[in-house]
Design an enzyme around this catalytic site. Structure first.
Site, PDB file in Angstrom:
ATOM      1  N   TYR A  71       3.303   9.632  -0.751  1.00  0.00           N
ATOM      2  CA  TYR A  71       4.427   9.055  -0.003  1.00  0.00           C
ATOM      3  C   TYR A  71       5.760   9.215  -0.744  1.00  0.00           C
ATOM      4  O   TYR A  71       6.816   9.002  -0.183  1.00  0.00           O
ATOM      5  CB  TYR A  71       4.202   7.562   0.304  1.00  0.00           C
ATOM      6  CG  TYR A  71       2.920   7.212   1.031  1.00  0.00           C
ATOM      7  CD1 TYR A  71       2.133   8.199   1.626  1.00  0.00           C
ATOM      8  CD2 TYR A  71       2.484   5.894   1.125  1.00  0.00           C
ATOM      9  CE1 TYR A  71       0.946   7.878   2.279  1.00  0.00           C
ATOM     10  CE2 TYR A  71       1.306   5.563   1.781  1.00  0.00           C
ATOM     11  CZ  TYR A  71       0.533   6.565   2.350  1.00  0.00           C
ATOM     12  OH  TYR A  71      -0.635   6.237   2.990  1.00  0.00           O
ATOM     13  N   ASP A 104       0.848  -1.201   0.000  1.00  0.00           N
ATOM     14  CA  ASP A 104       0.000   0.000   0.000  1.00  0.00           C
ATOM     15  C   ASP A 104       0.880   1.246   0.000  1.00  0.00           C
ATOM     16  O   ASP A 104       1.561   1.537   0.974  1.00  0.00           O
ATOM     17  CB  ASP A 104      -0.876   0.009   1.263  1.00  0.00           C
ATOM     18  CG  ASP A 104      -1.777   1.236   1.320  1.00  0.00           C
ATOM     19  OD1 ASP A 104      -2.900   1.176   0.795  1.00  0.00           O
ATOM     20  OD2 ASP A 104      -1.338   2.274   1.861  1.00  0.00           O
ATOM     21  N   SER A 141     -10.627   6.576   0.345  1.00  0.00           N
ATOM     22  CA  SER A 141      -9.955   6.520   1.633  1.00  0.00           C
ATOM     23  C   SER A 141     -10.399   7.716   2.453  1.00  0.00           C
ATOM     24  O   SER A 141     -10.555   8.822   1.917  1.00  0.00           O
ATOM     25  CB  SER A 141      -8.441   6.541   1.409  1.00  0.00           C
ATOM     26  OG  SER A 141      -7.762   6.595   2.636  1.00  0.00           O
ATOM     27  N   HIS A 185      -7.442   9.580  -1.984  1.00  0.00           N
ATOM     28  CA  HIS A 185      -6.764   9.527  -0.686  1.00  0.00           C
ATOM     29  C   HIS A 185      -7.591  10.165   0.442  1.00  0.00           C
ATOM     30  O   HIS A 185      -7.689   9.616   1.531  1.00  0.00           O
ATOM     31  CB  HIS A 185      -5.402  10.227  -0.816  1.00  0.00           C
ATOM     32  CG  HIS A 185      -4.374   9.786   0.171  1.00  0.00           C
ATOM     33  ND1 HIS A 185      -3.037   9.716  -0.131  1.00  0.00           N
ATOM     34  CD2 HIS A 185      -4.473   9.412   1.467  1.00  0.00           C
ATOM     35  CE1 HIS A 185      -2.375   9.312   0.941  1.00  0.00           C
ATOM     36  NE2 HIS A 185      -3.223   9.120   1.921  1.00  0.00           N
ATOM     37  N   LYS A 199      -2.638   5.848  -4.365  1.00  0.00           N
ATOM     38  CA  LYS A 199      -3.716   6.809  -4.073  1.00  0.00           C
ATOM     39  C   LYS A 199      -3.517   8.137  -4.785  1.00  0.00           C
ATOM     40  O   LYS A 199      -2.386   8.586  -4.975  1.00  0.00           O
ATOM     41  CB  LYS A 199      -3.786   7.063  -2.559  1.00  0.00           C
ATOM     42  CG  LYS A 199      -3.726   5.793  -1.721  1.00  0.00           C
ATOM     43  CD  LYS A 199      -3.890   6.041  -0.238  1.00  0.00           C
ATOM     44  CE  LYS A 199      -3.555   4.786   0.551  1.00  0.00           C
ATOM     45  NZ  LYS A 199      -2.141   4.626   0.856  1.00  0.00           N
ATOM     46  N   LEU A 216      -1.926  -0.372  13.913  1.00  0.00           N
ATOM     47  CA  LEU A 216      -1.206  -0.484  15.189  1.00  0.00           C
ATOM     48  C   LEU A 216      -1.152   0.896  15.853  1.00  0.00           C
ATOM     49  O   LEU A 216      -0.077   1.399  16.189  1.00  0.00           O
ATOM     50  CB  LEU A 216       0.205  -1.045  14.958  1.00  0.00           C
ATOM     51  CG  LEU A 216       0.255  -2.484  14.440  1.00  0.00           C
ATOM     52  CD1 LEU A 216       1.672  -2.876  14.025  1.00  0.00           C
ATOM     53  CD2 LEU A 216      -0.280  -3.452  15.492  1.00  0.00           C
TER      54      LEU A 216
HETATM   55  P1  NAD Z   1       0.742   1.554  11.860  1.00  0.00           P
HETATM   56  O1  NAD Z   1      -0.398   1.492  12.770  1.00  0.00           O
HETATM   57  O2  NAD Z   1       0.947   0.483  10.860  1.00  0.00           O
HETATM   58  O3  NAD Z   1       2.014   1.738  12.762  1.00  0.00           O
HETATM   59  C1  NAD Z   1       3.303   1.709  12.221  1.00  0.00           C
HETATM   60  C2  NAD Z   1       4.343   1.885  13.310  1.00  0.00           C
HETATM   61  O4  NAD Z   1       4.126   0.958  14.375  1.00  0.00           O
HETATM   62  C3  NAD Z   1       5.747   1.606  12.787  1.00  0.00           C
HETATM   63  O5  NAD Z   1       6.324   2.771  12.270  1.00  0.00           O
HETATM   64  C4  NAD Z   1       6.475   1.106  14.020  1.00  0.00           C
HETATM   65  O6  NAD Z   1       6.949   2.207  14.748  1.00  0.00           O
HETATM   66  C5  NAD Z   1       5.375   0.433  14.816  1.00  0.00           C
HETATM   67  N1  NAD Z   1       5.339  -1.040  14.649  1.00  0.00           N
HETATM   68  C6  NAD Z   1       5.062  -1.751  13.526  1.00  0.00           C
HETATM   69  N2  NAD Z   1       5.074  -3.061  13.780  1.00  0.00           N
HETATM   70  C7  NAD Z   1       5.348  -3.192  15.101  1.00  0.00           C
HETATM   71  C8  NAD Z   1       5.485  -4.307  15.960  1.00  0.00           C
HETATM   72  N3  NAD Z   1       5.333  -5.548  15.531  1.00  0.00           N
HETATM   73  N4  NAD Z   1       5.788  -4.058  17.263  1.00  0.00           N
HETATM   74  C9  NAD Z   1       5.933  -2.809  17.729  1.00  0.00           C
HETATM   75  N5  NAD Z   1       5.808  -1.709  16.963  1.00  0.00           N
HETATM   76  C10 NAD Z   1       5.519  -1.896  15.661  1.00  0.00           C
HETATM   77  O7  NAD Z   1       0.671   3.017  11.161  1.00  0.00           O
HETATM   78  P2  NAD Z   1       0.651   3.636   9.732  1.00  0.00           P
HETATM   79  O8  NAD Z   1       1.967   3.485   9.048  1.00  0.00           O
HETATM   80  O9  NAD Z   1       0.114   4.965   9.918  1.00  0.00           O
HETATM   81  O10 NAD Z   1      -0.450   2.791   8.936  1.00  0.00           O
HETATM   82  C11 NAD Z   1      -0.149   1.696   8.092  1.00  0.00           C
HETATM   83  C12 NAD Z   1      -0.238   2.061   6.639  1.00  0.00           C
HETATM   84  O11 NAD Z   1      -1.527   2.610   6.351  1.00  0.00           O
HETATM   85  C13 NAD Z   1       0.714   3.171   6.191  1.00  0.00           C
HETATM   86  O12 NAD Z   1       2.048   2.771   6.092  1.00  0.00           O
HETATM   87  C14 NAD Z   1       0.071   3.573   4.890  1.00  0.00           C
HETATM   88  O13 NAD Z   1       0.371   2.642   3.863  1.00  0.00           O
HETATM   89  C15 NAD Z   1      -1.405   3.532   5.269  1.00  0.00           C
HETATM   90  N6  NAD Z   1      -1.917   4.844   5.693  1.00  0.00           N
HETATM   91  C16 NAD Z   1      -2.934   5.394   4.970  1.00  0.00           C
HETATM   92  C17 NAD Z   1      -3.466   6.621   5.324  1.00  0.00           C
HETATM   93  C18 NAD Z   1      -4.583   7.180   4.516  1.00  0.00           C
HETATM   94  O14 NAD Z   1      -4.926   8.358   4.711  1.00  0.00           O
HETATM   95  N7  NAD Z   1      -5.172   6.420   3.636  1.00  0.00           N
HETATM   96  C19 NAD Z   1      -2.980   7.320   6.424  1.00  0.00           C
HETATM   97  C20 NAD Z   1      -1.947   6.741   7.158  1.00  0.00           C
HETATM   98  C21 NAD Z   1      -1.441   5.504   6.794  1.00  0.00           C
END
Ligand code: NAD
Length: 283
Positions: free
Chosen positions: A53, A48, A142, A111, A78, A193
């Site tokens: 990005y 994704d 999204s 997005h 997106k 997460l």
């Molecule tokens: P996430 O909830 O996936 O958290 C990521 C963070 O959690 C990492 O940077 C790391 O610090 C920590 N982490 C990951 N695995 C872990 C583990 N096993 N143990 C402990 N800590 C851990 O947050 P995100 O990146 O915001 O969301 C995931 C994806 O969603 C993004 O990378 C992106 O592709 C997408 N996204 C989309 C939008 C949107 O507006 N559509 C916005 C934000 C993110």
């Protein structure tokens, strides 16, 4: 749930893996290429990304270098807010295709809804055209609330296949999930997460994970899947990329699911989509 390659049937017949890698804030070049490589080696089959990005080229390169057939990998990208409008959206998609080095995108999302209704509707019309031209396989959105989706449907008669929204135990989006189910829209959780705020999560999650020989993060990811939510956790660390995918050999009990459900406090880390503009941020 069969495993990493388990797929959700979208409302347009396309099949999308329920689990994948997110690459928000992952740097173009070695960082994103390595993350995607670790993920593909660990069995992930969905990546994704987004124009915003600025790492689509690295995502495409890592996918090509994996030598896994293109059709076995599902790529989501997106359309950014400053590219709403018909012509702009067509050009933005073509730019993403070029950067990815691909001749189609599996899922193309608007997005954010943005604040300009006409431009948003024109972007959706463009996306439907891109689908007709087979430049994208599936069309989604999204950060859309039900009222944004209703508007697209009443104007253009086509229901998005996916809505990707901020969803985690503090923001479990029960109303949106009910609406999506009614419309056969698959929900993907971004920030599964806690959008990088896992340290704010209660110790209960570690205790629940521990019962199954898993971590708190793995318990949360499993909670999403058992709720029928697709997930795209992000990490650049190989051991965490592997850990996040190691969630297909256990099942949370109903009781543990309820404990995690009970953590909801409608707390979003991201902006309210009805206010979030950023249309002025050109990319
Ligand atoms: P996430 O909830 O996936 O958290 C990521 C963070 O959690 C990492 O940077 C790391 O610090 C920590 N982490 C990951 N695995 C872990 C583990 N096993 N143990 C402990 N800590 C851990 O947050 P995100 O990146 O915001 O969301 C995931 C994806 O969603 C993004 O990378 C992106 O592709 C997408 N996204 C989309 C939008 C949107 O507006 N559509 C916005 C934000 C993110």
């Amino acid at each position: 749930m069969a495993g990493l390659k388990d797929k959700a049937a979208l409302n347009d017949g396309v099949k999308m893996p329920r689990f994948g890698l997110g690459v928000y804030l992952v740097k173009e070049g070695a960082e994103v290429e390595n993350s995607v490589r670790y993920a593909l080696e660990a069995g992930y089959r969905l990546v994704d990304t987004a124009a915003f990005y600025k790492n689509e080229a690295g995502v495409g390169k890592a996918i090509r270098e994996s030598r896994i057939p293109r059709e076995e990998i599902f790529v989501t990208t997106k359309l950014w807010n400053s590219d709403h409008g018909y012509e702009k959206a067509i050009r933005a998609c073509e730019k993403s295709l070029k950067l990815l080095g691909m001749d189609y995108i599996d899922l193309y999302l608007i997005h954010w809804p943005g604040l300009n209704r006409d431009d948003r509707l024109a972007a959706w019309e463009a996306i439907l055209k891109l689908k007709e031209q087979q430049k994208i396989r599936s069309a989604g959105v999204s950060n859309f609330k039900p009222h944004h989706i209703e508007d697209l449907i009443s104007e253009h008669g086509v229901t998005p296949s996916v809505d990707q929204v901020e969803l985690h135990p503090f923001n479990s989006q029960t109303e949106l999930r009910r609406y999506a189910k009614e419309k056969s829209i698959i929900i993907t959780a971004w920030g599964p997460l806690f959008h990088g705020h896992l340290s704010e999560a209660p110790a209960t999650l570690n205790a629940i994970g521990g019962k199954y020989g898993k971590t708190g993060a793995q318990a949360v990811l499993r909670w999403h899947l058992q709720n029928g939510i697709s997930i795209i956790p992000k990490s650049v660390k190989k051991h965490r990329i592997i850990e996040n995918a190691d969630i297909f050999d256990f099942e949370l009990s109903d009781e543990d699911m309820k404990v995690i459900d009970g953590l909801n406090k409608d707390k979003a880390y991201g902006p309210d989509p009805d206010i979030m503009d950023f249309g002025f941020v050109n990319i």
